[in-house]
Design an enzyme around this catalytic site. Structure first.
Site, PDB file in Angstrom:
ATOM      1  CD  GLU A  75      -2.892  -1.325   0.196  1.00  0.00           C
ATOM      2  OE1 GLU A  75      -2.889  -0.501  -0.748  1.00  0.00           O
ATOM      3  OE2 GLU A  75      -3.688  -2.278   0.258  1.00  0.00           O
ATOM      4  CG  HIS A 134      -4.479   0.299   5.517  1.00  0.00           C
ATOM      5  ND1 HIS A 134      -5.844   0.500   5.384  1.00  0.00           N
ATOM      6  CD2 HIS A 134      -4.245  -0.962   5.069  1.00  0.00           C
ATOM      7  CE1 HIS A 134      -6.384  -0.605   4.881  1.00  0.00           C
ATOM      8  NE2 HIS A 134      -5.443  -1.498   4.683  1.00  0.00           N
ATOM      9  CG  HIS A 177      -7.669  -4.717   7.643  1.00  0.00           C
ATOM     10  ND1 HIS A 177      -7.065  -5.892   7.225  1.00  0.00           N
ATOM     11  CD2 HIS A 177      -7.324  -3.778   6.716  1.00  0.00           C
ATOM     12  CE1 HIS A 177      -6.373  -5.673   6.108  1.00  0.00           C
ATOM     13  NE2 HIS A 177      -6.497  -4.389   5.787  1.00  0.00           N
ATOM     14  CD  GLU A 212     -13.898  13.215  25.049  1.00  0.00           C
ATOM     15  OE1 GLU A 212     -13.259  12.167  24.910  1.00  0.00           O
ATOM     16  OE2 GLU A 212     -13.597  14.123  25.830  1.00  0.00           O
ATOM     17  CG  HIS A 260      -9.422  -2.972   2.451  1.00  0.00           C
ATOM     18  ND1 HIS A 260      -8.683  -3.275   1.341  1.00  0.00           N
ATOM     19  CD2 HIS A 260      -8.534  -3.019   3.483  1.00  0.00           C
ATOM     20  CE1 HIS A 260      -7.431  -3.522   1.667  1.00  0.00           C
ATOM     21  NE2 HIS A 260      -7.312  -3.361   2.969  1.00  0.00           N
TER      22      HIS A 260
HETATM   23  P1  13P Z   1       0.815  -5.422   3.132  1.00  0.00           P
HETATM   24  O1  13P Z   1       1.152  -6.724   3.791  1.00  0.00           O
HETATM   25  O2  13P Z   1       1.412  -5.314   1.752  1.00  0.00           O
HETATM   26  O3  13P Z   1       1.202  -4.245   4.011  1.00  0.00           O
HETATM   27  O4  13P Z   1      -0.756  -5.354   2.903  1.00  0.00           O
HETATM   28  C1  13P Z   1      -1.649  -5.445   3.973  1.00  0.00           C
HETATM   29  C2  13P Z   1      -2.935  -4.761   3.727  1.00  0.00           C
HETATM   30  O5  13P Z   1      -3.612  -4.385   4.663  1.00  0.00           O
HETATM   31  C3  13P Z   1      -3.378  -4.530   2.336  1.00  0.00           C
HETATM   32  O6  13P Z   1      -4.400  -3.586   2.282  1.00  0.00           O
HETATM   33 ZN    ZN Z   2      -5.596  -3.528   4.114  1.00  0.00          ZN
END
Ligand code: 13P
Ligand code: ZN
Length: 271
Positions: A116, A139, A141, A169, A210
């Site tokens: 990413e 980033h 999840h 908040e 995602h």
């Molecule tokens: P990477 O292992 O390449 O960092 O990817 C993980 C991920 O969350 C892809 O969106």
């Molecule tokens: Zn991801």
């Protein structure tokens, strides 16, 4: 020369990835972090003029030429960063050509930065234009944020408004709201460009079905943004299906934003 494994930025990365793993947000290799470093600080730990190898970036970011980033490795598990930072992390400098990364430390098993990277670097470039002190892009999840994607309309105003209603908040922590991208193929330059475009106006961008991106000045601030969205999403999911008898009203959100002096998205309230 000081030992790199004692560097505060490595310590922060270890702590953050471990926290995120234990919160259940970053299963397997899910999630990635990039942290812009100060070259003078890194020079206390490494010879910054002797790259180990170069790695093509796959796109051009001339505006970040010369900048150093600590970045999680692709395919690497957050749960393992603490135990072996040198394999799971890397420090790269964006070369003057803007299309090559010079590896200064890490990715010891021959690995490379997250898939990413387009989204990370393009978001850094976009956020630096809005906030010259921006340093971190994360980033992740997060579970409830992701769950909410399946049951809530993916409209930026409606999604943000619902989150703001869930904890007092929220409007103070993310007054700029949450941007949303429709489902897109991850790991591509296109999703990077789309995320960076959203980051011109938002510090938080949901990737539908995602995960989420956050950007901020420090690791704590950026982590805290995602953590607050996730908490609100958790409350939403816990109350979903139950009859709602109380809520935080728009006048109260306005009162909060004004009292704490934050510049909030007025068009995201219903007056
Ligand atoms: P990477 O292992 O390449 O960092 O990817 C993980 C991920 O969350 C892809 O969106
Ligand atoms: Zn991801």
């Amino acid at each position: 020369m000081k030992h790199i494994l004692n560097a505060p930025f490595i310590e922060e990365m270890k702590l953050t990835t471990a926290n995120m793993y234990r919160l259940g947000w970053d299963e397997r290799n899910g999630g990635n972090i990039s942290y812009m470093l100060d070259e003078r600080e890194v020079a206390q730990y490494l010879n910054v003029n002797r790259p180990i190898r170069t790695i093509p970036i796959g796109f051009s970011v001339p505006e970040l030429a010369g900048k150093l980033f600590l970045v999680t490795g692709t395919g690497k598990y957050f749960k393992n960063v603490e135990r072996d930072p040198e394999t799971n992390l890397g420090i790269v400098r964006i070369a003057q050509d803007g299309i090559t990364a010079e590896l200064l430390w890490g990715y010891r098993d021959g690995g490379k930065f997250t898939s990413e990277l387009p989204s990370h670097l393009m978001c850094h470039a976009a956020r630096l234009k809005v906030d010259p002190e921006n340093r971190v892009v994360i980033h992740s999840h997060p579970t409830h944020t992701l769950a909410m994607n399946y049951v809530h309309e993916l409209d930026e105003k409606k999604f943000t408004h619902t989150l703001w209603e869930m904890c007092t908040e929220c409007i103070v922590v993310f007054p700029d709201g949450v941007g949303i991208l429709p489902w897109m193929l991850c790991g591509t330059n296109s999703i990077g460009e789309a995320t960076a475009k959203k980051m011109e106006a938002f510090r938080l961008v949901v990737w539908a079905m995602h995960g989420i991106y956050g950007a901020g000045k420090t690791m704590d601030e950026t982590f805290g943004l995602i953590e607050t969205v996730e908490k609100a999403a958790q409350i939403y999911m816990l109350t979903l299906g139950s009859k709602r008898v109380n809520t935080i009203r728009d006048e109260q959100m306005k009162e909060l934003a004004e009292f704490f002096g934050v510049n909030y998205r007025k068009d995201f309230l219903n007056f």
